[in-house]
Enzyme design. Structure first.
Site, short mmCIF file in Angstrom:
data_model
loop_
_atom_site.label_atom_id
_atom_site.label_comp_id
_atom_site.label_asym_id
_atom_site.label_seq_id
_atom_site.Cartn_x
_atom_site.Cartn_y
_atom_site.Cartn_z
N LYS A 35 0.74 -1.08 0.22
CA LYS A 35 0.06 -0.28 0.55
C LYS A 35 0.93 0.62 0.31
O LYS A 35 0.03 2.25 -0.67
CB LYS A 35 -1.58 -0.14 1.47
CG LYS A 35 -2.48 -0.90 0.78
CD LYS A 35 -2.92 -1.47 2.56
CE LYS A 35 -3.65 -2.22 2.34
NZ LYS A 35 -4.26 -3.14 3.52
N GLN A 62 -5.23 -2.13 9.36
CA GLN A 62 -5.31 -3.37 9.24
C GLN A 62 -5.38 -3.84 9.08
O GLN A 62 -5.11 -4.26 10.67
CB GLN A 62 -3.84 -3.47 8.24
CG GLN A 62 -3.23 -4.49 7.99
CD GLN A 62 -3.38 -4.56 6.86
OE1 GLN A 62 -3.11 -3.74 6.02
NE2 GLN A 62 -3.65 -5.99 5.97
N ASP A 113 -11.43 3.14 3.78
CA ASP A 113 -11.78 1.75 3.20
C ASP A 113 -13.07 1.38 3.83
O ASP A 113 -13.94 0.31 3.07
CB ASP A 113 -10.92 0.79 4.92
CG ASP A 113 -9.78 -0.28 4.33
OD1 ASP A 113 -10.23 -0.14 3.14
OD2 ASP A 113 -8.81 -0.55 5.30
#
Ligand code: NDP
Length: 288
Positions: free
Chosen positions: A53, A97, A120
């Site tokens: 990422k 994460q 997200d």
């Protein structure tokens, strides 16, 4: 028949160029989009995802920072860091994460992220916005699948789309996004009886179960488009999807590989969500 490959790596490179242009436009106006990634513990798969990422952010020229916390960090400390990042001017997107260690309440953490920075798309507000067709942060994996389908000019309206898996991060939002584009959608789960009766009805089959190579040629209608979201590492170290690629490519018309399919697209759409957040924050939303 042998299916043509949907090359997620190549599509992702092309799509990243579009987002680099939008990031460059912002930079020309003095706005540098910024992403903060929080990782807790030493899970090797999570570390790899985070480093990919960050690499993508560098490629597109975004500011990025990693907050690496020990496995035994308290929930309170994690929430404090999220609050600091919520206030930080140079940060437009915050990503935690997953998975988190068991002593931390995952939903509490996801709800703590400011909804305008929830790149997200896991905050309840953004889940609701997706449901009502007003999403500003489409969850990255299904967003990536939709972008792949449009890139490959796969028709969606009126098609039968079958999704195997109903997780909050893949299966359910995938179903909503396909429904939004007028597909007729079926969702299958581990409790579904006679799975192949459903999957062989699919013009578009999306598989996200975490069960290595469970979908075989007999599950697939000849000519179907098959999207494999799964990423599974076998004991041999080999990376495979939830679809038996060699078997299914004999019947599908288009198929994604693993690796090099949905994975790179997920990361690209994270970059997209971060750039869009920066555009909104700075009042520079493109008009066309
Ligand atoms: P979850 O474990 O959260 O969900 C799996 C889903 O699959 C569940 O809904 C489960 O049903 C269903 N399922 C399991 N076995 C079967 C079966 N035999 N038949 C039908 N349905 C079944 O997984 P995720 O959605 O988080 O991830 C799925 C896969 O995608 C994993 O391999 C993961 O690594 C990968 N992934 C890849 C990403 C990418 O960027 N490419 C991003 C995110 C995930 P039930 O609800 O009944 O238990």
């Amino acid at each position: 028949m042998s299916a043509a490959l949907i090359d997620g790596k190549a599509i992702s490179e092309a799509v990243r160029k579009e987002w680099k242009e939008r990031a460059d436009n912002l930079k020309a106006k003095g706005v540098l989009p910024g992403l903060a990634v929080i990782i807790v513990g030493d899970n090797p798969a999570s570390k790899l995802y985070v480093s990919n990422k960050i690499k993508a952010c560098h490629e597109v020229g975004l500011h990025s920072e990693v907050h690496d916390l020990p496995e035994d960090v308290s929930e309170k400390m994690l929430l404090k860091l999220i609050e600091e990042l919520n206030q930080a001017k140079k940060i437009n997107g915050i990503l935690v994460q997953l998975p988190l260690p068991k002593h931390i309440d995952e939903s509490k953490v996801l709800e703590a992220i400011k909804q305008d920075k929830d790149v997200d798309g896991f905050h309840l507000y953004n889940v609701g916005a997706l449901m009502t067709g007003n999403t500003v942060f489409p969850p990255c994996t299904p967003f990536g699948v939709m972008r792949m389908l449009s890139y490959c000019k796969v028709p969606i309206a009126g098609q039968n789309a079958v999704i195997v898996g109903r997780s909050n991060i893949v299966g359910k939002p995938m179903a909503i996004m396909l429904l939004q584009e007028d597909a007729t959608v079926t969702i299958c789960t581990s409790k579904t009886k006679e799975l192949e009766k459903h999957t062989t009805n699919a013009d578009i089959l999306v598989v996200a179960t975490g069960r290595p190579e469970m979908i075989k040629a007999e599950h697939v209608k000849p000519g179907a488009v098959v999207i494999d979201v799964g990423i599974n590492r076998l004991e041999s170290g080999k990376l495979v999807g939830d679809v038996d690629f060699e078997d299914v490519k004999k019947v599908a018309s288009l198929i994604t590989p693993v690796p090099g399919g949905v994975g790179p697209m997920t990361i690209t759409m994270l970059v997209a969500n971060t750039v869009m957040a920066a555009e909104r924050d700075s009042g520079n939303v493109p008009t066309d």
